[in-house]
Design an enzyme around this catalytic site. Sequence first.
Site, PDB file in Angstrom:
ATOM      1  N   GLU A 187       0.888  -1.171   0.000  1.00 10.28           N
ATOM      2  CA  GLU A 187       0.000   0.000   0.000  1.00 10.28           C
ATOM      3  C   GLU A 187       0.916   1.208   0.000  1.00 10.28           C
ATOM      4  O   GLU A 187       1.774   1.346   0.868  1.00 10.28           O
ATOM      5  CB  GLU A 187      -0.918  -0.020   1.220  1.00 10.28           C
ATOM      6  CG  GLU A 187      -1.844  -1.245   1.276  1.00 10.28           C
ATOM      7  CD  GLU A 187      -2.680  -1.443   0.029  1.00 10.28           C
ATOM      8  OE1 GLU A 187      -3.020  -0.447  -0.647  1.00 10.28           O
ATOM      9  OE2 GLU A 187      -2.982  -2.602  -0.316  1.00 10.28           O
ATOM     10  N   CYS A 240      -1.568   8.934   4.256  1.00  6.27           N
ATOM     11  CA  CYS A 240      -1.594   8.601   2.830  1.00  6.27           C
ATOM     12  C   CYS A 240      -2.912   9.056   2.222  1.00  6.27           C
ATOM     13  O   CYS A 240      -3.012   9.282   1.028  1.00  6.27           O
ATOM     14  CB  CYS A 240      -1.409   7.103   2.657  1.00  6.27           C
ATOM     15  SG  CYS A 240      -2.471   6.169   3.732  1.00  6.27           S
TER      16      CYS A 240
END
Length: 539
Positions: free
Chosen positions: A289, A323
Amino acid sequence: MPEQPRNEPILGYAPGSPERESIMEEIDRQMSEILEIPCIVNGEEVFTGVTMQQVIPHNHGHILANVHLAGKEEIESACLSAVKAQQSWIDIGLDARCQIFEKCADLLAGEWRAKVNASTMLNQSKTVFQAEIDSACELIDFWRFNCHYARGFHDDFQPLVSPPGVVNSTEIRPLEGFVLSITPFNFTSIAGNLPSAPAIVGCTSVWKPSRNSYYSNYFLMRLMMEAGLPPGVINFLPGSGAEITGTALSNPDFAGLHFTGSTATFQGLWQEIGRALPNLNSYPRIVGETGGKDFIVAHPDCDRRGLVVALLRGAFEYQGQKCSAASRAYVPKSVWSEISDELIDEIGSISMGDARDLTNFMTAVIDKRAFDKISGYIDRATKRDTCEVVCGGGYDDSVGYFIQPTIILTQDPNSESMIEEIFGPVLTVYLYEDDDFEEVLKICDEASPYALTGSIFSSSEKNIQKAFEALRFTAGNFYINDKPTGAVVAQQPFGGARASGTNDKAGGPLNLLRWISPRSIKRTLETPHDWKYQFMQSD
Ligand code: NAD
């Protein structure tokens, strides 16, 4: 089937509350000592003598710990220990493994909560609320829900058919070998989840934490050991990413990479794994990720106040170091003329400083490298004709790495701060003509290589639907009339595609499936004793 877990309630830390009192005491305690943090290999502490200091980002003169870094010997020994520990880890069975991680969750929900939250506040400069939702609630949820999902697999994957005389079944085996877990600084919960999710289903792990979160991550390692994690199942290796990866990949038992971090690092690792492939015993699973350039698109019919709050919280909570942080916004000119004064005024009232002062909404960014990178984006925008810094823009690293919450207005939807991940408190806003909504959806989809999170703000179902369809592949987590941050385990499984990762949805069953390698078993009750088939008989 055990009862489905519930999301861990978030504590409020209001003045006078017991949790507030205990976290303040714990912060003082942690600040009063300098820890010696070892590597932990096969359950043993290893003080290598090669150390680096861990400091507080909002007060970088304060040393929290001396961290002993792994060398080649410790890395090789960690890989070996992980491989050796796997058989007995498989043998104790899923239920016993889950009991250990459920115990971890209980410890974190109870007596370890203040310790882990305080270490996250000091090590990664989080406010108490940001620490609570990350290092306590999210990690508790990861552990509880992952155990719940793993317990469901056995029944879910049994073959549908067993004809008379045959019994078919599926064994849910883990990958054979060890998983290398490489974790980011920005979420203590992710650091805990990446080595433990594969461990729940029977893998063992070599865990390389980020150099910016060794301190809080070491608390997690100790918590897991206290909960009964057997030696070798997770090996904690502070040290150089390149050295750890190089040594791990030269071991034929490397079976998978569980990574969260930047896109560039992940792409480099994937290529290295490709080169290592001929020497490996199996095809490794690669789960990563990575970065984001998360957006908010507002339609002219949107809720103005809702948009202001989403922009402010989405872009600036935890200094934009999520993020999922909103870092680009597409706002109609008519809406901007109505909200800009209010938004800029409210951002001006944001208090920023030491994480110990609970009235602060923001603290410092993680380190000097991040500080230089983020301030570089601001400086370049200041000089660019197509950009204007309309709010913030200041920075000061004399005591801590502080950067003001900043908004850049741009006339160019492809300007660098509009398409590149900055990972700091900088929001770039592109103003569009009110009639150009559909065009702006196309720009939003195509401008950046990332596809992690994004939001649409509109009060009309028709416009929401247009955005939903036009932005199908632009975000792995899509929000309607909300900020694009704050995903909750078991509610919005998290992850994105394109340059944002393999979208294996941490904290959900899809992620756990990447760490299993099922075995199909056919048991024949009436073993044939005649090799000739019926069709071979003569008429
Ligand atoms: P980073 O890429 O700098 O580091 C991540 C990890 O990789 C660290 O442990 C680091 O030491 C290690 N590493 C760095 N270079 C390496 C190398 N050559 N070999 C092996 N390991 C190496 O990222 P970061 O600064 O810790 O975290 C921020 C990044 O993580 C941002 O890009 C953010 O978007 C991303 N992130 C993504 C998610 C998500 O779920 N998509 C969640 C959190 C963070």
